[in-house]
Structures are given as structure tokens and as C-alpha cells.
Design a protein around this motif. Structure first.
Motif, PDB file in Angstrom:
ATOM      1  N   THR A  58       0.833  -1.200   0.000  1.00 18.41           N
ATOM      2  CA  THR A  58       0.000   0.000   0.000  1.00 18.41           C
ATOM      3  C   THR A  58       0.863   1.245   0.000  1.00 18.41           C
ATOM      4  OG1 THR A  58      -0.152  -0.005   2.419  1.00 18.41           O
ATOM      5  CG2 THR A  58      -1.961  -1.055   1.205  1.00 18.41           C
ATOM      6  N   TYR A  59       0.277   2.316  -0.482  1.00 17.87           N
ATOM      7  CA  TYR A  59       0.893   3.636  -0.429  1.00 17.87           C
ATOM      8  C   TYR A  59      -0.156   4.602   0.098  1.00 17.87           C
ATOM      9  CZ  TYR A  59       2.173   8.302  -1.951  1.00 17.87           C
ATOM     10  OH  TYR A  59       2.442   9.642  -1.978  1.00 17.87           O
ATOM     11  N   TYR A  60       0.218   5.408   1.080  1.00  9.14           N
ATOM     12  CA  TYR A  60      -0.678   6.424   1.632  1.00  9.14           C
ATOM     13  C   TYR A  60      -0.074   7.801   1.426  1.00  9.14           C
ATOM     14  CZ  TYR A  60      -3.334   2.824   4.118  1.00  9.14           C
ATOM     15  OH  TYR A  60      -4.116   1.742   4.433  1.00  9.14           O
ATOM     16  N   ALA A  61      -0.875   8.738   1.007  1.00 10.06           N
ATOM     17  CA  ALA A  61      -0.443  10.126   0.992  1.00 10.06           C
ATOM     18  C   ALA A  61      -0.140  10.563   2.417  1.00 10.06           C
ATOM     19  CB  ALA A  61      -1.528  11.005   0.386  1.00 10.06           C
ATOM     20  N   ASP A  62       0.841  11.426   2.573  1.00 10.87           N
ATOM     21  CA  ASP A  62       1.250  11.877   3.909  1.00 10.87           C
ATOM     22  C   ASP A  62       0.076  12.497   4.674  1.00 10.87           C
ATOM     23  OD1 ASP A  62       4.594  12.996   2.962  1.00 10.87           O
ATOM     24  OD2 ASP A  62       3.833  11.023   3.524  1.00 10.87           O
ATOM     25  N   SER A  63      -0.800  13.145   3.958  1.00  7.47           N
ATOM     26  CA  SER A  63      -1.899  13.859   4.603  1.00  7.47           C
ATOM     27  C   SER A  63      -2.914  12.929   5.268  1.00  7.47           C
ATOM     28  CB  SER A  63      -2.617  14.747   3.590  1.00  7.47           C
ATOM     29  OG  SER A  63      -3.116  13.970   2.512  1.00  7.47           O
ATOM     30  N   VAL A  64      -2.898  11.646   4.916  1.00 10.80           N
ATOM     31  CA  VAL A  64      -3.892  10.727   5.467  1.00 10.80           C
ATOM     32  C   VAL A  64      -3.270   9.584   6.265  1.00 10.80           C
ATOM     33  CG1 VAL A  64      -5.435  11.272   3.548  1.00 10.80           C
ATOM     34  CG2 VAL A  64      -4.055   9.174   3.470  1.00 10.80           C
ATOM     35  N   LYS A  65      -1.970   9.518   6.307  1.00  9.41           N
ATOM     36  CA  LYS A  65      -1.310   8.435   7.039  1.00  9.41           C
ATOM     37  C   LYS A  65      -1.739   8.429   8.502  1.00  9.41           C
ATOM     38  CE  LYS A  65       2.967   7.825   4.386  1.00  9.41           C
ATOM     39  NZ  LYS A  65       4.426   8.049   4.362  1.00  9.41           N
ATOM     40  N   GLY A  66      -2.037   7.238   8.994  1.00 13.19           N
ATOM     41  CA  GLY A  66      -2.451   7.099  10.374  1.00 13.19           C
ATOM     42  C   GLY A  66      -3.919   7.381  10.611  1.00 13.19           C
ATOM     43  N   ARG A  67      -4.626   7.889   9.599  1.00 14.97           N
ATOM     44  CA  ARG A  67      -6.048   8.199   9.757  1.00 14.97           C
ATOM     45  C   ARG A  67      -6.926   7.357   8.825  1.00 14.97           C
ATOM     46  NH1 ARG A  67      -7.976  13.032   8.442  1.00 14.97           N
ATOM     47  NH2 ARG A  67      -6.420  13.462   6.826  1.00 14.97           N
ATOM     48  N   PHE A  68      -6.433   7.088   7.629  1.00 17.72           N
ATOM     49  CA  PHE A  68      -7.203   6.327   6.646  1.00 17.72           C
ATOM     50  C   PHE A  68      -6.602   4.936   6.501  1.00 17.72           C
ATOM     51  CE2 PHE A  68      -8.725  10.156   3.852  1.00 17.72           C
ATOM     52  CZ  PHE A  68      -9.242  10.753   4.987  1.00 17.72           C
ATOM     53  N   THR A  69      -7.463   3.956   6.201  1.00 15.52           N
ATOM     54  CA  THR A  69      -7.000   2.590   5.982  1.00 15.52           C
ATOM     55  C   THR A  69      -7.707   2.009   4.764  1.00 15.52           C
ATOM     56  OG1 THR A  69      -6.666   2.261   8.363  1.00 15.52           O
ATOM     57  CG2 THR A  69      -6.731   0.298   6.968  1.00 15.52           C
ATOM     58  N   ILE A  70      -6.926   1.520   3.836  1.00 14.63           N
ATOM     59  CA  ILE A  70      -7.479   0.887   2.642  1.00 14.63           C
ATOM     60  C   ILE A  70      -7.468  -0.627   2.842  1.00 14.63           C
ATOM     61  CG2 ILE A  70      -5.270   0.671   1.412  1.00 14.63           C
ATOM     62  CD1 ILE A  70      -6.796   1.351  -1.176  1.00 14.63           C
ATOM     63  N   SER A  71      -8.448  -1.286   2.263  1.00 12.54           N
ATOM     64  CA  SER A  71      -8.473  -2.745   2.257  1.00 12.54           C
ATOM     65  C   SER A  71      -9.262  -3.203   1.040  1.00 12.54           C
ATOM     66  CB  SER A  71      -9.095  -3.300   3.546  1.00 12.54           C
ATOM     67  OG  SER A  71     -10.435  -2.868   3.696  1.00 12.54           O
ATOM     68  N   ARG A  72      -9.097  -4.456   0.701  1.00 11.61           N
ATOM     69  CA  ARG A  72      -9.839  -5.010  -0.421  1.00 11.61           C
ATOM     70  C   ARG A  72     -10.230  -6.440  -0.112  1.00 11.61           C
ATOM     71  NH1 ARG A  72      -6.243  -4.653  -5.583  1.00 11.61           N
ATOM     72  NH2 ARG A  72      -8.007  -5.796  -6.493  1.00 11.61           N
ATOM     73  N   ASP A  73     -11.365  -6.829  -0.641  1.00 13.96           N
ATOM     74  CA  ASP A  73     -11.862  -8.189  -0.508  1.00 13.96           C
ATOM     75  C   ASP A  73     -12.030  -8.717  -1.933  1.00 13.96           C
ATOM     76  OD1 ASP A  73     -13.294 -10.542  -0.181  1.00 13.96           O
ATOM     77  OD2 ASP A  73     -14.503  -9.767   1.448  1.00 13.96           O
ATOM     78  N   ASN A  74     -11.047  -9.453  -2.394  1.00 13.08           N
ATOM     79  CA  ASN A  74     -11.082  -9.923  -3.782  1.00 13.08           C
ATOM     80  C   ASN A  74     -12.198 -10.942  -4.014  1.00 13.08           C
ATOM     81  OD1 ASN A  74      -9.017  -8.225  -4.539  1.00 13.08           O
ATOM     82  ND2 ASN A  74      -7.427  -9.800  -4.418  1.00 13.08           N
ATOM     83  N   ALA A  75     -12.602 -11.624  -2.977  1.00 12.97           N
ATOM     84  CA  ALA A  75     -13.701 -12.582  -3.126  1.00 12.97           C
ATOM     85  C   ALA A  75     -15.030 -11.869  -3.337  1.00 12.97           C
ATOM     86  CB  ALA A  75     -13.775 -13.484  -1.903  1.00 12.97           C
ATOM     87  N   ARG A  76     -15.143 -10.673  -2.789  1.00  8.64           N
ATOM     88  CA  ARG A  76     -16.373  -9.890  -2.902  1.00  8.64           C
ATOM     89  C   ARG A  76     -16.265  -8.781  -3.939  1.00  8.64           C
ATOM     90  NH1 ARG A  76     -19.894 -10.705   1.495  1.00  8.64           N
ATOM     91  NH2 ARG A  76     -19.003 -11.969   3.154  1.00  8.64           N
ATOM     92  N   ASN A  77     -15.109  -8.693  -4.600  1.00 11.26           N
ATOM     93  CA  ASN A  77     -14.889  -7.651  -5.623  1.00 11.26           C
ATOM     94  C   ASN A  77     -15.154  -6.250  -5.064  1.00 11.26           C
ATOM     95  OD1 ASN A  77     -14.340  -9.687  -7.424  1.00 11.26           O
ATOM     96  ND2 ASN A  77     -16.340  -9.600  -8.441  1.00 11.26           N
ATOM     97  N   THR A  78     -14.672  -6.020  -3.873  1.00  9.02           N
ATOM     98  CA  THR A  78     -14.964  -4.759  -3.207  1.00  9.02           C
ATOM     99  C   THR A  78     -13.704  -4.153  -2.601  1.00  9.02           C
ATOM    100  OG1 THR A  78     -17.194  -5.535  -2.691  1.00  9.02           O
ATOM    101  CG2 THR A  78     -16.425  -3.594  -1.525  1.00  9.02           C
ATOM    102  N   LEU A  79     -13.602  -2.849  -2.756  1.00  5.49           N
ATOM    103  CA  LEU A  79     -12.525  -2.047  -2.179  1.00  5.49           C
ATOM    104  C   LEU A  79     -13.130  -1.178  -1.092  1.00  5.49           C
ATOM    105  CD1 LEU A  79      -9.508  -1.009  -2.620  1.00  5.49           C
ATOM    106  CD2 LEU A  79     -10.569   0.802  -4.002  1.00  5.49           C
ATOM    107  N   TYR A  80     -12.370  -0.980  -0.012  1.00  2.00           N
ATOM    108  CA  TYR A  80     -12.857  -0.188   1.107  1.00  2.00           C
ATOM    109  C   TYR A  80     -11.850   0.908   1.451  1.00  2.00           C
ATOM    110  CZ  TYR A  80     -15.764  -4.345   1.770  1.00  2.00           C
ATOM    111  OH  TYR A  80     -16.624  -5.392   1.582  1.00  2.00           O
ATOM    112  N   LEU A  81     -12.381   1.963   2.050  1.00  2.00           N
ATOM    113  CA  LEU A  81     -11.526   2.997   2.628  1.00  2.00           C
ATOM    114  C   LEU A  81     -12.163   3.452   3.936  1.00  2.00           C
ATOM    115  CD1 LEU A  81      -8.989   4.727   2.319  1.00  2.00           C
ATOM    116  CD2 LEU A  81     -10.421   6.488   1.243  1.00  2.00           C
ATOM    117  N   GLN A  82     -11.469   3.163   5.027  1.00  2.00           N
ATOM    118  CA  GLN A  82     -11.916   3.616   6.346  1.00  2.00           C
ATOM    119  C   GLN A  82     -11.282   4.979   6.616  1.00  2.00           C
ATOM    120  OE1 GLN A  82     -14.088   2.077   8.544  1.00  2.00           O
ATOM    121  NE2 GLN A  82     -13.920   3.954   9.754  1.00  2.00           N
ATOM    122  N   LEU A  83     -12.123   5.962   6.860  1.00  3.88           N
ATOM    123  CA  LEU A  83     -11.660   7.312   7.117  1.00  3.88           C
ATOM    124  C   LEU A  83     -11.942   7.658   8.576  1.00  3.88           C
ATOM    125  CD1 LEU A  83     -12.911   7.095   4.080  1.00  3.88           C
ATOM    126  CD2 LEU A  83     -12.639   9.555   4.065  1.00  3.88           C
TER     127      LEU A  83
END
Length: 122
Positions: A58-83
Motif C-alpha cells: 500500500t501507499y498512503y499520501a502523507d496527509s492521510v497516514k495514520g487516519r485512513f485505511t485501505i483494504s480489499r476483498d477480492n472474493a467480494r470484488n470490493t474495495l474499502y476505505l476507512q476514514l
């Protein structure tokens, strides 16, 4: 071709949280690196976070590091972003995008969702 639909945006107070989802259909989701980008009024689109095909990199922009989290579920074909710990400067339209290449450059992304608005009030 990959079709993507974002959801989960909304209005939240500073310090609050949101969870964005990006549901993909069409070609094999796991064949693509995925990214979240955002564009605020009067500003250029910027990368927020990128995730590799397997999710192992993963790569996070400095402005969101520690606050946002990306994840993906390839079985469900879904991408997530927790803010979390949202700030007024996070206000923007958030887009998910797919690319054959793991990249932070938006020009490398061939497929884009329609965007979801995130508004953070102070």
C-alpha cells in the motif's frame, strides 16, 4: 472493462469517521491494483491511497497516514476505505479507480467510479 460504484460518503463532523466502499464488476477484480483519489473544489485530483492486487502493498499520501485505511476483498470484488479522525480539509469527492499497474499516478488508472462526496464540517 471494469465498472465501479462507490458508496458511503456523507456529511460528518470533524473528528468523525466514514467507511467508503467501491463495488466492482466486469473483469477480474484481483487483476487490478486499486486506488482512492479525491478532488476538492478548485483543486486538482490527488492520490489518497493505493493498494496492490493482492493487498500486500500500500501507499498512503502523507496527509492521510495514520487516519485512513485501505483494504480489499477480492472474493467480494470490493474495495474499502476507512476514514477516521476526519478534518475539514478532507472534504472532496472521492473516487475509486483500477489499474493494471501499481501506481500513484492517476494517469495509470483506466477505470473510474462516479465518485462519492465526503464533507467534513468544522
Amino acid at each position: 472493462q471494469v465498472q465501479m460504484v462507490e458508496s458511503g460518503g456523507g456529511l460528518v463532523q470533524a473528528g468523525g469517521s466514514l467507511r467508503l466502499s467501491c463495488a466492482a464488476s466486469g473483469r477480474t477484480f484481483s487483476n487490478y491494483a486499486m486506488g482512492w483519489f479525491r478532488q476538492a473544489p478548485g483543486k486538482e485530483r490527488e492520490v489518497v491511497v493505493v493498494i496492490s492486487r493482492s493487498g500486500g502493498r500500500t501507499y498512503y499520501a502523507d496527509s492521510v497516514k495514520g487516519r485512513f485505511t485501505i483494504s480489499r476483498d477480492n472474493a467480494r470484488n470490493t474495495l474499502y476505505l476507512q476514514l477516521n479522525s476526519l478534518k475539514p480539509e478532507d472534504t472532496a469527492v472521492y473516487y475509486c479507480a483500477a489499474s493494471i499497474t501499481y501506481s500513484v499516478n492517476s494517469n495509470e488508472y483506466n477505470y473510474w467510479g462516479q465518485g462519492t462526496q465526503v464533507t467534513v464540517s468544522s
